[in-house]
Design a protein around this motif. Sequence first.
Motif, short mmCIF file in Angstrom:
data_model
loop_
_atom_site.label_atom_id
_atom_site.label_comp_id
_atom_site.label_asym_id
_atom_site.label_seq_id
_atom_site.Cartn_x
_atom_site.Cartn_y
_atom_site.Cartn_z
N ARG A 64 0.83 -1.21 0.00
CA ARG A 64 0.00 0.00 0.00
C ARG A 64 0.86 1.26 0.00
O ARG A 64 0.68 2.14 -0.82
N GLU A 65 1.83 1.32 0.95
CA GLU A 65 2.54 2.58 1.16
C GLU A 65 3.73 2.77 0.22
O GLU A 65 4.06 3.89 -0.13
N CYS A 101 -3.85 -0.01 -4.89
CA CYS A 101 -5.15 0.18 -4.26
C CYS A 101 -5.59 -1.13 -3.60
O CYS A 101 -4.98 -2.18 -3.82
N TYR A 102 -6.65 -1.05 -2.81
CA TYR A 102 -7.09 -2.22 -2.04
C TYR A 102 -7.49 -3.37 -2.97
O TYR A 102 -7.24 -4.53 -2.67
N ARG A 103 -8.10 -3.02 -4.12
CA ARG A 103 -8.54 -4.09 -5.03
C ARG A 103 -7.34 -4.87 -5.55
O ARG A 103 -7.36 -6.10 -5.60
#
Lengths: 279, 190
Positions: free
Chosen positions: B147-148, B153-155
Amino acid sequence: MKCSEAQNLLSAFHDGELAKDAHSKMDDHLSKCSKCARELAEFKNLSMMSIALDKPVPPDNIWSQIEQQLDLQTQNLQPADSKVIEQKQRRSFPVTRLLSLTTALLIVMGVGWFSYNSWFVNDQHHHFTAQFGHYLDEFHRNSNAAQQILLANYESHPVEPDQAIERVGYRPAIADGLPDGYILESTHVMKMPCCTCVQSVCKRNDGSTIAIFEHDDKQSTKWFGGRTSITASCNDKQCCLIGIDDKIAASWKNGNRYITLIGVRDVAEVGQMVAWLDR
Amino acid sequence: MASKDTTVPEGLTGTTIDTVVLEGCRSCDRVAQERLYELSREKVYGLMVRMVGFQDAADVTQQIYLQVFRKISLFTGRSKFETWLYRLAVNEALQYLRKGNRWNFQHITQEPISQSKSEEERSDVKELLEKALSRIDPELRTIFVLREVEELCYREIAKIIDIPEGTVASRLNRARRELQQEMTSLGWES
């Protein structure tokens, strides 16, 4: 919006992953709740620090090592001409001799299978009890590491609780939620030697962990090896209780299945969970 | 880089891993394999440094690419190639850590030669975060880095790790909270 709900949505809010409605509810909550606002500020700090992390440069020799391995693989796959010729030169074998050898082999295998099977089942059970014991010991020290022991040893699939039915054929009790003061961390359908279970890891408000296993193994007390167990009535259910360090493990029949809890604080909490999961 | 004696065929001089490169890899064409490696090595190696540490990152990166070339015919194009590659890399790293029972690796410092005071402060903060990262659960570490650092993205993260998107969110919560705790225990004051 309650704090417990906001806490669950904090990362999604920070990462811009919330739908418009949820985002504005969070905005509203954060304007009034200093605790959640402070935690969001910490998340932002971590993100800022992450931007500054170095981008490591791969050493130059990685590709040459990969190439060497690829060359070796290519050499191993190419059969020599002489090997091909040898494979073609096969002696014929008398059919009757082959049949009698096969029959003798089948008889030996049949006898061997029965004795091996009973040894294997006992050995499997001992092996599982030892592994589960390792999980229990680690749970007391570090519940995250304990969870990794299960995930490393057993085939498992992460699921949302109400999707578990597709894998296990029933809707687990955890799909109806948890009592106040508990947050669901993760749910897995886990194939253990004793049974396939729906295993959930939950956190209390103070960050401590409780694990819930729903399964159809009526002999779940055997998971705990030789540890001493007692039977007690908790909220009108006969529960088997086992002391593990300063916590309790508890097992009881819930409808057609069984629930086993790990990391319970006391008998009162067992009663609370029995009442909740039996609704 | 392609060797100086090799003329790179058309289609392999672009900056993306396109169908020409993938087809070449499926045919075990060495130039295509090297091209795929060149185009993706920084991302894969960078992810491995964060997941398994500097000491083992090169070895695990090597294993990943051998797996990629072995399994490239299984990539059907239903997802992006980068998603498939990340998934393979993450699984390889987690298996590596589980086999060795090494949930946490020892963070090795790369000492700078000389720095200004503000560079020194930034370096201290980076050092602290890297140390804290090395101490948290590998699965949480993976999600945080995807993520970072990789800014997925979450998907995309859900597809790579094969978990529901809701679980990505809850694990990120955990990862961030645990990192914050580790940073505090290392002397960080927010």
